[in-house]
Design an enzyme around this catalytic site. Structure first.
Site, PDB file in Angstrom:
ATOM      1  N   TYR A  28      37.699  85.555 -67.029  1.00 17.20           N
ATOM      2  CA  TYR A  28      36.542  85.080 -67.863  1.00 17.20           C
ATOM      3  C   TYR A  28      36.692  83.561 -66.684  1.00 17.20           C
ATOM      4  O   TYR A  28      35.908  83.018 -67.691  1.00 17.20           O
ATOM      5  CB  TYR A  28      38.053  84.554 -68.642  1.00 17.20           C
ATOM      6  CG  TYR A  28      37.922  83.286 -69.440  1.00 17.20           C
ATOM      7  CD1 TYR A  28      36.894  82.876 -70.561  1.00 17.20           C
ATOM      8  CD2 TYR A  28      38.972  81.987 -68.932  1.00 17.20           C
ATOM      9  CE1 TYR A  28      37.094  81.359 -70.836  1.00 17.20           C
ATOM     10  CE2 TYR A  28      39.222  80.664 -69.676  1.00 17.20           C
ATOM     11  CZ  TYR A  28      37.451  80.823 -71.138  1.00 17.20           C
ATOM     12  OH  TYR A  28      37.657  79.557 -71.801  1.00 17.20           O
ATOM     13  N   SER A 111      38.764  69.436 -72.869  1.00 19.42           N
ATOM     14  CA  SER A 111      37.931  70.262 -73.606  1.00 19.42           C
ATOM     15  C   SER A 111      38.610  70.006 -74.577  1.00 19.42           C
ATOM     16  O   SER A 111      40.508  70.509 -74.895  1.00 19.42           O
ATOM     17  CB  SER A 111      37.805  71.674 -73.326  1.00 19.42           C
ATOM     18  OG  SER A 111      37.949  72.242 -73.951  1.00 19.42           O
ATOM     19  N   GLN A 132      36.441  66.026 -75.222  1.00 19.10           N
ATOM     20  CA  GLN A 132      35.049  66.655 -75.763  1.00 19.10           C
ATOM     21  C   GLN A 132      35.461  67.590 -76.741  1.00 19.10           C
ATOM     22  O   GLN A 132      36.752  68.684 -76.447  1.00 19.10           O
ATOM     23  CB  GLN A 132      34.904  67.187 -74.523  1.00 19.10           C
ATOM     24  CG  GLN A 132      33.906  68.726 -74.354  1.00 19.10           C
ATOM     25  CD  GLN A 132      33.934  70.031 -75.106  1.00 19.10           C
ATOM     26  OE1 GLN A 132      35.368  70.674 -74.816  1.00 19.10           O
ATOM     27  NE2 GLN A 132      33.960  70.738 -75.955  1.00 19.10           N
ATOM     28  N   ARG A 169      30.383  87.399 -73.954  1.00 19.50           N
ATOM     29  CA  ARG A 169      30.827  87.794 -72.521  1.00 19.50           C
ATOM     30  C   ARG A 169      31.180  89.072 -72.399  1.00 19.50           C
ATOM     31  O   ARG A 169      32.312  89.305 -72.667  1.00 19.50           O
ATOM     32  CB  ARG A 169      30.888  86.649 -71.999  1.00 19.50           C
ATOM     33  CG  ARG A 169      30.388  85.969 -71.026  1.00 19.50           C
ATOM     34  CD  ARG A 169      30.830  84.493 -70.584  1.00 19.50           C
ATOM     35  NE  ARG A 169      32.316  83.846 -71.211  1.00 19.50           N
ATOM     36  CZ  ARG A 169      32.143  82.833 -72.261  1.00 19.50           C
ATOM     37  NH1 ARG A 169      31.188  81.995 -72.039  1.00 19.50           N
ATOM     38  NH2 ARG A 169      33.659  82.545 -72.223  1.00 19.50           N
ATOM     39  N   HIS A 280      25.921  74.893 -68.728  1.00 21.63           N
ATOM     40  CA  HIS A 280      27.648  75.424 -69.565  1.00 21.63           C
ATOM     41  C   HIS A 280      28.283  76.193 -68.262  1.00 21.63           C
ATOM     42  O   HIS A 280      28.674  77.509 -68.743  1.00 21.63           O
ATOM     43  CB  HIS A 280      27.687  75.952 -70.531  1.00 21.63           C
ATOM     44  CG  HIS A 280      28.431  75.971 -71.523  1.00 21.63           C
ATOM     45  ND1 HIS A 280      29.081  75.742 -72.337  1.00 21.63           N
ATOM     46  CD2 HIS A 280      29.846  77.087 -71.760  1.00 21.63           C
ATOM     47  CE1 HIS A 280      30.565  75.434 -72.959  1.00 21.63           C
ATOM     48  NE2 HIS A 280      31.038  76.453 -72.091  1.00 21.63           N
ATOM     49  N   ARG A 283      27.076  80.135 -68.568  1.00 20.18           N
ATOM     50  CA  ARG A 283      27.888  81.563 -69.404  1.00 20.18           C
ATOM     51  C   ARG A 283      27.516  81.429 -70.823  1.00 20.18           C
ATOM     52  O   ARG A 283      27.896  82.227 -71.256  1.00 20.18           O
ATOM     53  CB  ARG A 283      29.292  80.342 -69.250  1.00 20.18           C
ATOM     54  CG  ARG A 283      30.515  80.224 -68.283  1.00 20.18           C
ATOM     55  CD  ARG A 283      31.271  79.290 -68.632  1.00 20.18           C
ATOM     56  NE  ARG A 283      31.973  79.512 -69.364  1.00 20.18           N
ATOM     57  CZ  ARG A 283      32.943  80.676 -68.967  1.00 20.18           C
ATOM     58  NH1 ARG A 283      33.212  80.721 -67.811  1.00 20.18           N
ATOM     59  NH2 ARG A 283      34.072  81.661 -69.632  1.00 20.18           N
TER      60      ARG A 283
END
Ligand SMILES: Cc1cc2nc3c(=O)[nH]c(=O)nc-3n(C[C@H](O)[C@H](O)[C@H](O)COP(=O)(O)O)c2cc1C
Length: 383
Positions: A28, A111, A132, A169, A280, A283
């Site tokens: 991850y 985040s 964020q 992903r 990013h 990603r």
């Protein structure tokens, strides 16, 4: 053993982090979109930037690393990028990194998908934490979260706009990644062979999206939660929406995740204070350029905004490369997470120390007394 000897660069921290984190969490953190092409490109583009040292004269014996960004002085031109679900990679990662940012006088971007409440981070690093946000379809949720961020005392709101559609992903899909982690046989086995992680996770408690909990219905299964979140964010950020956030937020506003110069111009038009050129960390879409390739065009549209960039930074030399390519400031995501996963609470400080020392060394070698002098030291093909 002393940390400087044991982990003399971020690369050593990365190796150790990989040994301490279960495989599904590691993938991850480290992985990228598709087959990882954009992650590799971020590195390749940085590696391709070279300097021609200027060795005679003593102007650069004491390079100045400090810089002013949006009216605030920082000890170096880099900060900690927002990492969603950081608490899955290493328990309390956000809390540790916020504390390190404060010690190091660097910004820490929290985040909204960190596994900690925003008020806790504002307490730990009252002057260094930025918040964020991924904007929501429902304006009342935007208003509630932005209001909380203002109340908690965050000076900077970072709105990330690079998620027009959910990213799936491949490795995360194969691992059945979820919050809290799925306790299937495969994942349990991976956790059992990482006892330090498992113990730290037990002590910290199950990771949850604490900042967003009030806006999520209770009792949803993981699959339902995923679908629900995708619905809450899905779609492009419109300029009206961005403008509404600008009107809502009275302090500094940063827009993160841009590629196109026309989007930079739009941010200027709505009154943003800075933009972050970013893919990013490679990603999302695999077939995109690296931020460092976009800086020149972005600069032309900046007006008075600051130019921040990220992707691939693993050393102070990389920070110097971004600065030489035109960035006023850079964010580092995985490098700081490797530090915390390898060393726990002290890891963020160690990464900050390493990057500062390496940046100092790079500037001294190149012969650049200030960050602004680095561009003159670039090796240009054909010169
Ligand atoms: C595991 C992980 C989670 C991330 N989560 C977020 C996020 O919640 N919000 C955001 O704006 N960016 C997020 N990013 C992107 C980072 O903020 C940053 O753009 C990227 O990590 C920079 O590349 P680097 O890791 O090579 O330094 C995430 C990156 C990683 C690696």
């Amino acid at each position: 053993m002393d940390a400087r000897r044991r982990y003399p660069s971020v690369w050593y921290l990365e190796q150790q982090a990989r040994r301490r984190v279960p495989r599904f969490c590691w993938e991850y953190l480290a992985g990228g979109g598709g087959r990882g092409g954009a992650v590799q490109r971020n590195r390749a583009m940085l590696d391709a930037i070279r300097f021609v040292p200027r060795l005679l004269g003593d102007a650069a014996d004491r390079p100045q690393l400090g810089t002013t960004l949006m009216g605030r002085r920082y000890d170096a031109p880099f900060g900690v990028a927002p990492i969603g679900l950081g608490g899955l990679v290493w328990p309390r990662a956000a809390e540790h990194l916020a504390a390190s940012a404060r010690h190091q006088n660097l910004p820490f971007v929290m985040s909204c998908y960190a596994t900690v409440a925003m008020e806790r981070i504002a307490q730990i690093a009252p002057e260094h934490a930025w918040f964020q946000l991924y904007a929501f379809h429902q304006p009342e949720i935007d208003r509630a979260i932005v209001g909380r961020a203002e109340q908690a005392g965050f000076e900077v709101l970072v709105v990330t706009v690079d998620l027009p559609t959910a990213t799936r992903r491949p490795h995360d899909a194969r691992n059945g990644l979820s919050v809290p982690p799925a306790m299937d046989a495969e994942n349990l086995l991976q956790m059992m062979v990482r006892p330090r992680w498992a113990l730290a996770m037990l002590a910290a408690g199950v990771p949850r999206f604490h900042t967003l909990l009030p806006h999520l219905p209770a009792g949803l299964s993981m699959a339902e939660l995923g679908t629900r979140l995708a619905q809450m964010h899905e779609g492009h950020m419109t300029l009206e929406h961005l403008k509404a956030l600008r009107d809502l937020w009275p302090r500094k506003l940063v827009v993160k995740g841009l590629y196109h110069p026309a989007d930079v111009a739009d941010c200027r038009a709505i009154g943003a204070d800075a933009v972050v050129m970013s893919n990013h960390g490679g990603r999302h879409l695999e077939g995109v350029p690296s931020a460092i390739e976009l800086l020149h065009a972005a600069r032309a549209e900046l007006g008075g905004m600051a130019l921040i960039a990220d992707g691939g930074v693993r050393s102070g030399l990389d920070v110097a490369r971004y600065a030489a390519a035109g960035a006023d400031f850079v964010l580092c995501g995985r490098a700081f997470m490797f530090g915390v996963a390898a060393m726990g609470a002290r890891g963020g400080d160690h990464v900050g120390d390493l990057l500062k020392a390496e940046l100092h060394q790079a500037m001294a070698h190149v012969g650049a007394p200030t960050l602004g002098d680095l561009a003159a030291g670039l090796h240009r093909n054909g010169d």
